[in-house]
Scaffold this active site. Structure first.
Site, PDB file in Angstrom:
ATOM      1  N   ASP A 220     -17.211  48.639  22.889  1.00  0.00           N
ATOM      2  CA  ASP A 220     -16.089  49.867  22.623  1.00  0.00           C
ATOM      3  C   ASP A 220     -14.800  48.900  22.882  1.00  0.00           C
ATOM      4  O   ASP A 220     -14.750  47.842  23.398  1.00  0.00           O
ATOM      5  CB  ASP A 220     -16.080  50.710  23.901  1.00  0.00           C
ATOM      6  CG  ASP A 220     -15.477  52.114  23.383  1.00  0.00           C
ATOM      7  OD1 ASP A 220     -15.869  53.076  24.094  1.00  0.00           O
ATOM      8  OD2 ASP A 220     -14.485  51.922  22.511  1.00  0.00           O
ATOM      9  N   TRP A 221     -13.715  49.592  22.271  1.00  0.00           N
ATOM     10  CA  TRP A 221     -12.565  48.930  22.318  1.00  0.00           C
ATOM     11  C   TRP A 221     -11.813  48.549  23.615  1.00  0.00           C
ATOM     12  O   TRP A 221     -11.378  49.459  24.146  1.00  0.00           O
ATOM     13  CB  TRP A 221     -11.540  49.809  21.306  1.00  0.00           C
ATOM     14  CG  TRP A 221     -11.618  49.478  19.933  1.00  0.00           C
ATOM     15  CD1 TRP A 221     -10.551  49.067  19.117  1.00  0.00           C
ATOM     16  CD2 TRP A 221     -12.636  49.270  19.095  1.00  0.00           C
ATOM     17  NE1 TRP A 221     -10.912  48.784  17.892  1.00  0.00           N
ATOM     18  CE2 TRP A 221     -12.289  48.808  17.838  1.00  0.00           C
ATOM     19  CE3 TRP A 221     -14.066  49.605  19.150  1.00  0.00           C
ATOM     20  CZ2 TRP A 221     -13.060  48.881  16.484  1.00  0.00           C
ATOM     21  CZ3 TRP A 221     -14.715  49.585  18.155  1.00  0.00           C
ATOM     22  CH2 TRP A 221     -14.282  49.166  16.901  1.00  0.00           C
TER      23      TRP A 221
END
Ligand code: GLC
Length: 657
Positions: A220-221
């Protein structure tokens, strides 16, 4: 392989392990194709890097609506429709779908997730992925795993016992993986104290080796805390670009923590993804208008009629008022699709459909989808003398959003007052709820005649809601999440962890499993949804097809004069178990179209896993021999047919993966 790892220098390989900016992968100095990853699950949400703005795309119904359709064809259509916007804008991988289980209705991102039940979530997510990837666009099954609320999502560890992980928080991924998503996105949170991005047991031992996932794992970012540790845990790609990423990989290699072979294994996954993006399936088959029409069709299928006293719906005609704030597009955050479609008001859409039968007006206190608090308090005065009043209430994208949980599952006081005051002056009130997760309606549900839960229905909302209210379309959606009587009745109540850990104390008893175990009344049960038609169930048979496989068949008859669709649910119950098991568990479902008076035979197949629980002692799924009940229901609390079988597997068949 089209792209040969031998053509890359060690430095180029190390740099490939992280994106080159927020959305794009490295290209090894132009040796490799340019790959663009983009949100989101409810329509393309893609950054225009030149203009530094979000591109416009079709704002589809949110995942909560696809889930409430219980229809794999609808999920597939949704994915395929979004894929055309991706092709048009040169996005290679769509960062969707999210399949995290709805453990608490407070979770800010529930509108982006399918269900409290992993079987329903995984089955529909699989179809969504197939729809997107049928067009040559990749997907990212997310967020792996146990990311079930937004509060402190970057740091708070989900403390989950293994049986609960196996039976509740992993199966939706396991089922959806049958569609072979190009990527899986790891979550931000630690699981039992180890970051998801560094959790080799989850990423490699379970996801890759046990579940057979052979695609690319992307973070995930901002979920990576150390790049060589994530590579060692077999995470392939860190997003977005982070300045220290290369240095950390280099340091890990130079210190001998990370071998070149381990780096190469990650690079091979990246090269394989790049090769997948170059395919001949990227053919646009819909116009912008057709995508909009698909959005309408999907919204129609997922709108749920919760209550319909005196059959006040469909609207018959007369003098009808539409009032209340109409904010339907969707929940906030990375899943919010920006559309340039200008929907007409619900009042206009209804007036069209009831032309010649009704006069439809809207309240002076409501201007389009924006309302003035003081004005709305007096909007009820417009309800005097009307034949029916449609009160629209909604949670906007600031109430239900990524990065924040709700603190209450009730509507705002202003909206509750609008409903209550309107009901005082008019006995024919229909409430339309536009939200992404369970709403505590107990303050007003018994004071109105009808309740329609539309979900966040995107740009097609007003048209689809008008189709349902007017009877142009017969409602066929059912709840994929229990609506409790109040927050205190939920497994987690108002709790949200202590900022360091959140213990999943309820174990496998999530959603309807919880309300069954605690024998709590609920406002509207999992699987509940009414129709303008009426359905009768009969003739249940359970036929043994093999040692472990059974075919459950039954007849559903439409005993009304209205064509409709019925979602039948098949639950399994282990009558006597050596471990604590839920009262019932969903193991099959079917949505059947039935014309007025028509009967159809419906069949659902059960296999070994349908009867098994995960044995932590045996480290395997295990079927206990003995009696099992097969429960066929119109909802989890409206069981129409019950059958019983006795399972007696040979010892070596009792264990299965
Ligand atoms: C966000 C979300 C994820 C999204 C990604 C890119 O933080 O958790 O779902 O796809 O970052 O925007």
């Amino acid at each position: 392989m089209k792209y040969d790892i031998k053509s890359l220098t060690l430095e180029e390989k190390m740099k490939l392990l992280a994106g080159r900016n927020t959305w794009q992968l490295e290209t090894a100095n132009g040796k490799l194709p340019d790959v663009f990853l983009s949100d989101g699950p409810h329509g393309l949400r893609m950054r225009d890097l030149e203009k530094n703005e979000t591109k416009k795309a079709t704002a589809m119904p949110n995942i909560v609506v696809i889930a409430n359709s219980w229809d794999s064809e609808i999920a597939y259509l949704d994915g395929a429709t979004i894929a055309d916007d991706c092709i048009e804008n040169h996005a290679d991988v769509l960062l969707a779908p999210g399949v995290n289980v709805k453990r608490t209705p407070l979770c800010g991102r529930n509108f982006e997730y399918f269900s409290e039940d992993p079987f329903l979530a995984g089955t529909l997510a699989k179809a969504y992925i197939e729809g997107v990837q049928s067009k040559g666009i990749g997907t990212s099954l997310k967020h792996f795993c146990a990311n079930n609320r937004e509060y402190d999502r970057f740091y708070q560890s989900s403390e989950v016992d293994e049986r609960t992980l196996r039976e509740i928080y992993l199966p939706a991924f396991e089922i959806a993986l049958q569609a072979q998503p190009w990527t899986v996105m790891c979550s931000y949170n630690p699981i039992n104290g180890v970051w998801a991005s560094e959790n080799k047991w989850l990423l490699n031992d379970i996801l890759r080796e046990e579940f057979g996932f052979n695609g690319l794992i992307v973070s995930d970012w901002g979920a990576v805390h150390n790049s060589w540790r994530t590579a060692k845990a077999t995470l392939d790609l860190e997003m977005p670009y982070r300045e220290k990423a290369y240095e950390e990989v280099k340091e890990g290699y130079e210190k001998g923590y990370l071998t070149e072979a381990e780096i190469d294994a990650r690079v091979e996954k990246i090269l394989a993804l790049m090769e997948k993006t170059e395919n001949d399936k990227k053919v646009i088959t819909t116009t912008k208008e057709q995508r909009h029409q698909n959005a309408v069709k999907i919204a129609q299928a997922g709108i749920v009629l919760l209550k319909n006293e005196d059959n006040i719906l469909p609207l018959k005609g007369g003098d009808i008022l539409v009032t209340g704030p109409y904010s339907a597009m969707g929940g906030g955050g990375s899943a919010f699709a920006e559309t340039d479609y200008q929907p007409r008001s619900l009042k206009e859409e209804l007036a069209d459909r009831l032309a010649g039968k009704a006069v439809v007006s809207d309240s002076q206190a409501v201007v389009d989808s924006y309302y003035y608090v003081c004005g709305i308090r007096f909007a009820y005065q417009d309800a005097y003398g009307k034949d029916a009043v449609v009160v629209c209430v909604s949670n906007g994208p600031s109430t239900e959003t990524e990065a924040r949980d709700r603190t209450s599952i009730r509507l705002t006081r202003t909206q509750e007052d609008l409903i209550l005051n309107t009901a005082k002056v008019n006995e024919n009130v229909i409430v339309v709820v536009l939200a992404g997760s369970a709403i505590d309606m107990s303050a007003w549900a018994d004071k109105v005649k009808a309740i329609v839960f539309a979900g966040f229905t995107g740009e097609a909302s007003q048209e689809a809601v008008a189709d349902i209210l007017s009877g142009k379309v017969c409602p066929s959606g059912k709840l994929s999440e229990t609506f409790p009587l109040c927050l205190a009745d939920t497994p987690t109540g108002e709790a949200c962890g202590d900022g360091f850990t959140e213990r999943y104390r309820e174990g496998v008893f999530v959603g309807y499993r919880w309300y069954d175990k605690t024998e709590k009344e609920v406002l509207f049960p999992f699987g509940h949804g009414l129709s303008y038609a009426d359905f009768e169930y009969s003739d249940l048979t359970v036929d043994k097809k093999s040692e472990t496989d059974y075919e459950v068949s039954f007849t559903v008859k439409n005993i009304s004069n209205v064509d409709g669709k019925e979602i039948s649910q098949v639950y399994v119950r282990d009558v006597f178990a050596m471990v604590a098991r839920p009262v019932k568990e969903l193991k099959g479902f079917a949505k059947t179209a039935l014309k007025a008076g028509e009967s159809k035979r419906v069949s659902v197949t059960l296999n070994a896993r349908s009867f098994a629980y995960y044995s932590v002692s045996l480290k395997k799924w295990y079927v206990e021999n003995g009696d099992f009940e097969i429960l066929v229901g119109a909802s989890s609390r409206d069981i129409r047919l019950t059958g019983k079988i006795q399972i007696s597997l040979p010892e070596n068949e009792q264990c299965s993966h």
